[in-house]
Design a protein around this motif. Sequence first.
Motif, PDB file in Angstrom:
ATOM      1  N   SER A 190       0.939  -1.181  -0.013  1.00  0.00           N
ATOM      2  CA  SER A 190       0.091  -0.039   0.107  1.00  0.00           C
ATOM      3  C   SER A 190       0.852   1.292  -0.081  1.00  0.00           C
ATOM      4  N   GLU A 241      -1.207  -0.034  -5.815  1.00  0.00           N
ATOM      5  CA  GLU A 241      -1.971   0.672  -5.145  1.00  0.00           C
ATOM      6  C   GLU A 241      -1.489   2.050  -4.446  1.00  0.00           C
ATOM      7  N   VAL A 284      -4.455  -4.954  -2.611  1.00  0.00           N
ATOM      8  CA  VAL A 284      -4.384  -5.653  -3.634  1.00  0.00           C
ATOM      9  C   VAL A 284      -4.115  -7.058  -3.174  1.00  0.00           C
TER      10      VAL A 284
END
Length: 414
Positions: free
Chosen positions: A132, A188, A175
């Motif tokens: 992330s 992401e 994800v």
Amino acid sequence: MPTSPTVRPTTPPTVWLARGRHLGSAAEDVVLRTLRRLKDSQVVDDFLELPEAEGARERVVEARWRAPGEVIVRARLALARASGGGQEWTLAAEAEQPWDPAWPSPATMFWPDDPDTTWDRDPATGLRFRGSNPLPDDEKDIRRVLRAALRSPWNTHFVVHEAMTPDHRGREPLVRWLPPGLRHRVVEHRAAPQQLRVVNWVLEDFGVQVPRGGAVVLPGTPVPDDYEARDFAVRSVFLDGSEPTELIAVLTAFAALPRPLPKGGEEALTGLREEWHLLTLEEELARERRLVAMYAEALEAMTKSRDLYREAAERAHEALAAYRESAGTAPVRQPSDAHPPSPLRQLTRTLERLKGSARTLRPFPAGGASGKGDGEDHPPARAAGADSGSGSPTTTGAGDGPDRPAGITGAREG
């Protein structure tokens, strides 16, 4: 929506493509160790490291395995030194059937599926596939990252806006909920609550907006023909650790769109299909049979061409011999006028012949150089005068015949 100026072939549905960067320097050793381990556990049927060619800029490793349902998958990984450090990898895989996102990711056949490894970096942004990635604090850096993501030709990028600061569960990568075949091709991006205005200002030029507390899938470059920003935007994403089903469905639908091959993708696919070396015994036998058939067809075409050439040469020689024979036996013809001569022209020619005859029959005069007018038996008069020693031309000689009047001679003498 900006589109690519060049039209490229569409990615076949049986093909899986990805490109990334390994930050370390021993990428080849990591790949070979992973393949050797998976072959020992019978996950991978076989693999082959191609010999390094002289002057080659990349190292190539091939692998073959079976997807669920005994579907054979062939994959080719190319490693090359990256300009910013590390090594860039390009992975092309092709199955015997259209690719199913639920199949294992080809990336995990070459790379260890370990969160601590550094092979999963997006080459356009430098961010992780499996993480992330918060957007930078500086607005200039935000513009740089998002514009690089919008121009990314290989991987899929999406932006999630955090309506409020999430806890540790909300900070987990989204994800991880993706199907295995998409996890290593999706990046992401996380926008903090106060960054929404800056993010949408950057994305406005590309016709894309992030809903407050929601997410949007960026189109990338080249833009798929069927891409509409409103169809790939999610109005709300709950960052509480639960599965974001709507976002996962949108990402899966975007990955299924027909997309042009990225720049360099056509070369990767050509190398996989036309430069494949890892063959089974059956495949080697089939390839040799195809080669034999190809050579037989080429030989037959050459033989047929030779026979046709020989036949044409023989016919040409026969035609030449017939022409020479006909030219030797034919009578020689004088060139003639195209039209018969007119009566006037015939009359002119007749008069010219009569004129020539009259000139040959006309007698010489008496004082001429010859006495041939009276007969060939008389000697010339000038010769007789020369013998008498007289220079007078009136001396009577052989030129005075019995029919000639005497007065004429007397007149010349007087």
